[in-house]
Design a protein around this motif. Structure first.
Motif, PDB file in Angstrom:
ATOM      1  N   VAL A   1      -6.257  -2.784   4.485  1.00 44.19           N
ATOM      2  CA  VAL A   1      -6.984  -1.735   3.565  1.00 44.19           C
ATOM      3  C   VAL A   1      -8.211  -1.165   4.125  1.00 44.19           C
ATOM      4  O   VAL A   1      -8.282   0.035   4.208  1.00 44.19           O
TER       5      VAL A   1
ATOM      6  N   ASP B   1      -7.042   0.689  -2.380  1.00 48.44           N
ATOM      7  CA  ASP B   1      -6.579  -0.363  -3.128  1.00 48.44           C
ATOM      8  C   ASP B   1      -7.731  -0.681  -4.203  1.00 48.44           C
ATOM      9  O   ASP B   1      -8.511  -1.394  -3.960  1.00 48.44           O
TER      10      ASP B   1
ATOM     11  N   TYR C   1      -9.263  -4.068  -4.060  1.00 48.12           N
ATOM     12  CA  TYR C   1      -9.730  -4.750  -2.908  1.00 48.12           C
ATOM     13  C   TYR C   1     -11.056  -5.513  -3.017  1.00 48.12           C
ATOM     14  O   TYR C   1     -12.070  -5.088  -4.083  1.00 48.12           O
TER      15      TYR C   1
ATOM     16  N   ARG D   1       1.525   3.018  -3.084  1.00 48.95           N
ATOM     17  CA  ARG D   1       0.405   4.087  -3.664  1.00 48.95           C
ATOM     18  C   ARG D   1       0.413   5.100  -2.842  1.00 48.95           C
ATOM     19  O   ARG D   1      -0.105   6.321  -3.347  1.00 48.95           O
TER      20      ARG D   1
ATOM     21  N   LEU E   1       0.836  -1.092   0.010  1.00 52.37           N
ATOM     22  CA  LEU E   1      -0.063   0.110   0.002  1.00 52.37           C
ATOM     23  C   LEU E   1       0.817   1.242   0.009  1.00 52.37           C
ATOM     24  O   LEU E   1       0.317   2.365  -0.545  1.00 52.37           O
TER      25      LEU E   1
ATOM     26  N   HIS F   1      -4.518  -8.434   4.360  1.00 48.44           N
ATOM     27  CA  HIS F   1      -4.489  -7.395   3.447  1.00 48.44           C
ATOM     28  C   HIS F   1      -5.985  -6.592   3.309  1.00 48.44           C
ATOM     29  O   HIS F   1      -5.830  -5.454   3.331  1.00 48.44           O
TER      30      HIS F   1
END
Length: 151
Positions: free
Chosen positions: A130, A145, A148, A57, A54, A126
């Protein structure tokens, strides 16, 4: 028949086996091999991998502390193990305050109980990371994300 029996030597022999004959105890694998990593260390690695994914980004995530705790605390210090109505949380957030950075917490045992294998565990970790980052940033998980919910 004339072979005399040698008397035992005075110096002790090197010990090759334990007294029950099972061999000396020692590590199963060297420390650098993944086999020797505990479940907690492996879980922490999954969280770290998710955070690194993550951070590419969202560079501002470097200002957030990511923690792994065994289990979530009970609400109000109750000893009966009850959480608020939605069940046991998988993660949580703590907003930044007075010199303390914001924190994202992932609870290891609830996540492990809900998964069967390493890949499934990595996917759930994850998702939890997120969701918590999205809550902290005030965004939707899909904007944090784009992948996702695809797994």
């Amino acid at each position: 028949m004339d072979d005399p029996v040698q008397p035992p030597s005075a110096e002790p022999r090197p010990r090759r086996r334990d007294r029950h004959g099972r061999g000396m105890r020692g590590p199963v694998a060297p420390p650098q091999v993944p086999l020797s990593a505990s479940r907690a260390e492996a879980f922490t690695d999954l969280v770290q991998d998710s955070v690194e994914r993550l951070e590419r980004r969202w560079p501002q995530l470097s200002d957030i502390d990511f923690l792994v705790l065994e289990v979530p605390p009970t609400v109000g210090g109750a000893s009966d193990g009850e959480w608020s109505g939605e069940g046991v949380p998988l993660g949580g957030t703590v907003t930044a305050s007075e010199g303390r950075p914001a924190r994202v917490v992932v609870y290891r045992r609830p996540v492990e109980i809900r998964t069967k294998g390493r890949d499934e565990r990595a996917a759930l970790v994850h998702e939890v990371v997120v969701e918590q980052v999205a809550e902290l940033l005030g965004l939707s998980p899909e904007s944090v994300d784009p992948r996702y919910g695809e797994d």
